[in-house]
Scaffold this motif. Structure first.
Motif, PDB file in Angstrom:
ATOM      1  N   ARG A  16       2.652  12.409 -10.253  1.00 36.12           N
ATOM      2  CA  ARG A  16       2.227  12.366 -11.654  1.00 36.12           C
ATOM      3  C   ARG A  16       3.416  12.431 -12.609  1.00 36.12           C
ATOM      4  O   ARG A  16       3.353  11.940 -13.728  1.00 36.12           O
ATOM      5  CB  ARG A  16       1.275  13.518 -11.940  1.00 36.12           C
ATOM      6  N   ASP A  17       4.514  13.052 -12.166  1.00 31.75           N
ATOM      7  CA  ASP A  17       5.702  13.201 -13.000  1.00 31.75           C
ATOM      8  C   ASP A  17       6.704  12.063 -12.831  1.00 31.75           C
ATOM      9  O   ASP A  17       7.769  12.070 -13.433  1.00 31.75           O
ATOM     10  CB  ASP A  17       6.390  14.532 -12.692  1.00 31.75           C
ATOM     11  N   GLY A  18       6.376  11.073 -11.999  1.00 31.71           N
ATOM     12  CA  GLY A  18       7.270   9.938 -11.778  1.00 31.71           C
ATOM     13  C   GLY A  18       8.211  10.109 -10.607  1.00 31.71           C
ATOM     14  O   GLY A  18       8.957   9.202 -10.281  1.00 31.71           O
ATOM     15  N   ALA A  19       8.187  11.264  -9.953  1.00 29.95           N
ATOM     16  CA  ALA A  19       9.053  11.491  -8.786  1.00 29.95           C
ATOM     17  C   ALA A  19       8.472  10.789  -7.565  1.00 29.95           C
ATOM     18  O   ALA A  19       7.257  10.746  -7.375  1.00 29.95           O
ATOM     19  CB  ALA A  19       9.174  12.987  -8.508  1.00 29.95           C
ATOM     20  N   VAL A  20       9.349  10.243  -6.730  1.00 24.01           N
ATOM     21  CA  VAL A  20       8.911   9.624  -5.485  1.00 24.01           C
ATOM     22  C   VAL A  20       8.716  10.730  -4.457  1.00 24.01           C
ATOM     23  O   VAL A  20       9.635  11.481  -4.142  1.00 24.01           O
ATOM     24  CB  VAL A  20       9.917   8.572  -4.975  1.00 24.01           C
ATOM     25  N   LEU A  21       7.502  10.819  -3.952  1.00 23.01           N
ATOM     26  CA  LEU A  21       7.134  11.879  -3.018  1.00 23.01           C
ATOM     27  C   LEU A  21       7.201  11.433  -1.563  1.00 23.01           C
ATOM     28  O   LEU A  21       7.160  12.272  -0.667  1.00 23.01           O
ATOM     29  CB  LEU A  21       5.714  12.361  -3.336  1.00 23.01           C
ATOM     30  N   GLY A  22       7.299  10.132  -1.339  1.00 25.23           N
ATOM     31  CA  GLY A  22       7.378   9.638   0.027  1.00 25.23           C
ATOM     32  C   GLY A  22       7.620   8.143   0.064  1.00 25.23           C
ATOM     33  O   GLY A  22       7.209   7.412  -0.844  1.00 25.23           O
ATOM     34  N   ARG A  23       8.342   7.714   1.097  1.00 22.51           N
ATOM     35  CA  ARG A  23       8.584   6.300   1.362  1.00 22.51           C
ATOM     36  C   ARG A  23       8.130   6.039   2.786  1.00 22.51           C
ATOM     37  O   ARG A  23       8.591   6.709   3.709  1.00 22.51           O
ATOM     38  CB  ARG A  23      10.069   5.967   1.206  1.00 22.51           C
ATOM     39  N   PHE A  24       7.240   5.080   2.929  1.00 25.30           N
ATOM     40  CA  PHE A  24       6.653   4.783   4.228  1.00 25.30           C
ATOM     41  C   PHE A  24       6.915   3.321   4.550  1.00 25.30           C
ATOM     42  O   PHE A  24       6.559   2.431   3.780  1.00 25.30           O
ATOM     43  CB  PHE A  24       5.146   5.070   4.200  1.00 25.30           C
ATOM     44  N   ARG A  25       7.542   3.091   5.675  1.00 23.11           N
ATOM     45  CA  ARG A  25       7.941   1.743   6.066  1.00 23.11           C
ATOM     46  C   ARG A  25       6.720   0.870   6.385  1.00 23.11           C
ATOM     47  O   ARG A  25       5.611   1.363   6.576  1.00 23.11           O
ATOM     48  CB  ARG A  25       8.910   1.820   7.239  1.00 23.11           C
ATOM     49  N   PRO A  26       6.915  -0.444   6.455  1.00 21.66           N
ATOM     50  CA  PRO A  26       5.795  -1.380   6.562  1.00 21.66           C
ATOM     51  C   PRO A  26       4.818  -1.133   7.710  1.00 21.66           C
ATOM     52  O   PRO A  26       3.614  -1.307   7.535  1.00 21.66           O
ATOM     53  CB  PRO A  26       6.484  -2.737   6.725  1.00 21.66           C
ATOM     54  N   ARG A  27       5.294  -0.735   8.855  1.00 20.14           N
ATOM     55  CA  ARG A  27       4.381  -0.572   9.993  1.00 20.14           C
ATOM     56  C   ARG A  27       3.610   0.749   9.962  1.00 20.14           C
ATOM     57  O   ARG A  27       2.737   0.974  10.788  1.00 20.14           O
ATOM     58  CB  ARG A  27       5.140  -0.722  11.301  1.00 20.14           C
ATOM     59  N   THR A  28       3.914   1.606   9.000  1.00 18.69           N
ATOM     60  CA  THR A  28       3.139   2.834   8.829  1.00 18.69           C
ATOM     61  C   THR A  28       1.824   2.454   8.164  1.00 18.69           C
ATOM     62  O   THR A  28       1.807   1.972   7.032  1.00 18.69           O
ATOM     63  CB  THR A  28       3.896   3.858   7.972  1.00 18.69           C
ATOM     64  N   GLU A  29       0.741   2.639   8.883  1.00 20.44           N
ATOM     65  CA  GLU A  29      -0.582   2.274   8.378  1.00 20.44           C
ATOM     66  C   GLU A  29      -0.954   3.144   7.173  1.00 20.44           C
ATOM     67  O   GLU A  29      -0.577   4.319   7.112  1.00 20.44           O
ATOM     68  CB  GLU A  29      -1.635   2.451   9.479  1.00 20.44           C
ATOM     69  N   PRO A  30      -1.720   2.594   6.241  1.00 21.29           N
ATOM     70  CA  PRO A  30      -2.121   3.375   5.068  1.00 21.29           C
ATOM     71  C   PRO A  30      -2.824   4.689   5.412  1.00 21.29           C
ATOM     72  O   PRO A  30      -2.653   5.678   4.706  1.00 21.29           O
ATOM     73  CB  PRO A  30      -3.066   2.427   4.317  1.00 21.29           C
ATOM     74  N   LYS A  31      -3.593   4.708   6.496  1.00 26.44           N
ATOM     75  CA  LYS A  31      -4.333   5.921   6.835  1.00 26.44           C
ATOM     76  C   LYS A  31      -3.607   6.793   7.857  1.00 26.44           C
ATOM     77  O   LYS A  31      -4.179   7.732   8.397  1.00 26.44           O
ATOM     78  CB  LYS A  31      -5.733   5.544   7.296  1.00 26.44           C
ATOM     79  N   ASP A  32      -2.324   6.519   8.076  1.00 25.00           N
ATOM     80  CA  ASP A  32      -1.498   7.359   8.939  1.00 25.00           C
ATOM     81  C   ASP A  32      -1.499   8.778   8.360  1.00 25.00           C
ATOM     82  O   ASP A  32      -1.446   8.958   7.142  1.00 25.00           O
ATOM     83  CB  ASP A  32      -0.071   6.796   8.961  1.00 25.00           C
ATOM     84  N   PRO A  33      -1.551   9.797   9.207  1.00 24.85           N
ATOM     85  CA  PRO A  33      -1.559  11.179   8.703  1.00 24.85           C
ATOM     86  C   PRO A  33      -0.367  11.515   7.802  1.00 24.85           C
ATOM     87  O   PRO A  33      -0.510  12.359   6.901  1.00 24.85           O
ATOM     88  CB  PRO A  33      -1.551  12.026   9.980  1.00 24.85           C
ATOM     89  N   ALA A  34       0.770  10.877   7.996  1.00 22.52           N
ATOM     90  CA  ALA A  34       1.911  11.139   7.122  1.00 22.52           C
ATOM     91  C   ALA A  34       1.600  10.687   5.697  1.00 22.52           C
ATOM     92  O   ALA A  34       1.961  11.353   4.721  1.00 22.52           O
ATOM     93  CB  ALA A  34       3.164  10.430   7.639  1.00 22.52           C
ATOM     94  N   VAL A  35       0.915   9.551   5.569  1.00 23.57           N
ATOM     95  CA  VAL A  35       0.560   9.017   4.250  1.00 23.57           C
ATOM     96  C   VAL A  35      -0.556   9.854   3.640  1.00 23.57           C
ATOM     97  O   VAL A  35      -0.441  10.311   2.498  1.00 23.57           O
ATOM     98  CB  VAL A  35       0.150   7.526   4.334  1.00 23.57           C
ATOM     99  N   THR A  36      -1.637  10.048   4.371  1.00 23.71           N
ATOM    100  CA  THR A  36      -2.775  10.788   3.804  1.00 23.71           C
ATOM    101  C   THR A  36      -2.394  12.239   3.509  1.00 23.71           C
ATOM    102  O   THR A  36      -2.831  12.801   2.498  1.00 23.71           O
ATOM    103  CB  THR A  36      -4.008  10.726   4.724  1.00 23.71           C
ATOM    104  N   GLY A  37      -1.565  12.829   4.348  1.00 27.21           N
ATOM    105  CA  GLY A  37      -1.117  14.207   4.098  1.00 27.21           C
ATOM    106  C   GLY A  37      -0.300  14.297   2.827  1.00 27.21           C
ATOM    107  O   GLY A  37      -0.446  15.243   2.040  1.00 27.21           O
ATOM    108  N   ALA A  38       0.567  13.318   2.601  1.00 26.54           N
ATOM    109  CA  ALA A  38       1.389  13.307   1.387  1.00 26.54           C
ATOM    110  C   ALA A  38       0.514  13.095   0.147  1.00 26.54           C
ATOM    111  O   ALA A  38       0.728  13.729  -0.891  1.00 26.54           O
ATOM    112  CB  ALA A  38       2.460  12.221   1.482  1.00 26.54           C
TER     113      ALA A  38
END
Length: 164
Positions: free
Chosen positions: A137-159
């Motif tokens: 919400r503040d404009g900070a990047v909280l995570g970068r996920f490479r192309p093969r990381t699926e949208p519903k990967d736990p790393a993405v959903t957890g973040a």
């Protein structure tokens, strides 16, 4: 470290209207994804739509950034991209105008995003279609996920859940 507030960098919608992430998403957490319609990873749209449905009501949105830099896998016009996304995957999240994510003509938002490290500590160019950046919400990047990381990967959903 980012010197620019990503939420205020000028963008254009797929319908060629000027905007910013703040104007487009308000104070929502944003998952910005460079997308393509004719890529082996295009089925990730399904997971992106599911993220939008699950987390959208909680203050989250996906924003798609079409790009044709990877083997010409997003060749269509704005109208063709919009029609494909809506008809094939039911995309209802915002799409931006097609632009470059790498190279001399890289969009300014990607000038900043490519400075951010992924989970392995690597920065630099976008590797392929469907690279994902979680922006708070503040404009900070909280995570970068490479192309093969699926949208519903736990790393993405957890973040996403942590950001909400």
């Amino acid at each position: 470290m980012l010197v620019t507030n990503l939420r205020e960098i000028p963008l254009r919608t797929l319908t060629d209207e000027p905007t910013t992430l703040t104007q487009l998403a308000g104070d929502k957490v944003v998952l910005l994804v460079n997308v393509a319609s004719k890529c082996g990873l295009t089925p990730q749209y399904t997971g992106l739509v599911e993220l939008q449905q699950t987390y959208g009501p909680k203050g989250f949105t996906v924003v798609g950034f079409p790009c044709n830099q990877f083997m010409g896998q997003e060749p269509g016009s704005a109208e063709e991209i919009a029609e494909f996304c809506a008809a094939t995957y039911g995309v209802d999240f915002p799409l931006l105008e097609k632009d470059d994510v790498n190279g001399a003509d890289r969009h300014p938002i990607y000038e900043e995003l490519t400075k951010v490290a992924d989970a392995a500590g690597e920065t630099g160019d976008i590797q392929w279609n469907f690279e994902k950046f979680l922006i708070g919400r503040d404009g900070a990047v909280l995570g970068r996920f490479r192309p093969r990381t699926e949208p519903k990967d736990p790393a993405v959903t957890g973040a996403i859940e942590a950001a909400l």
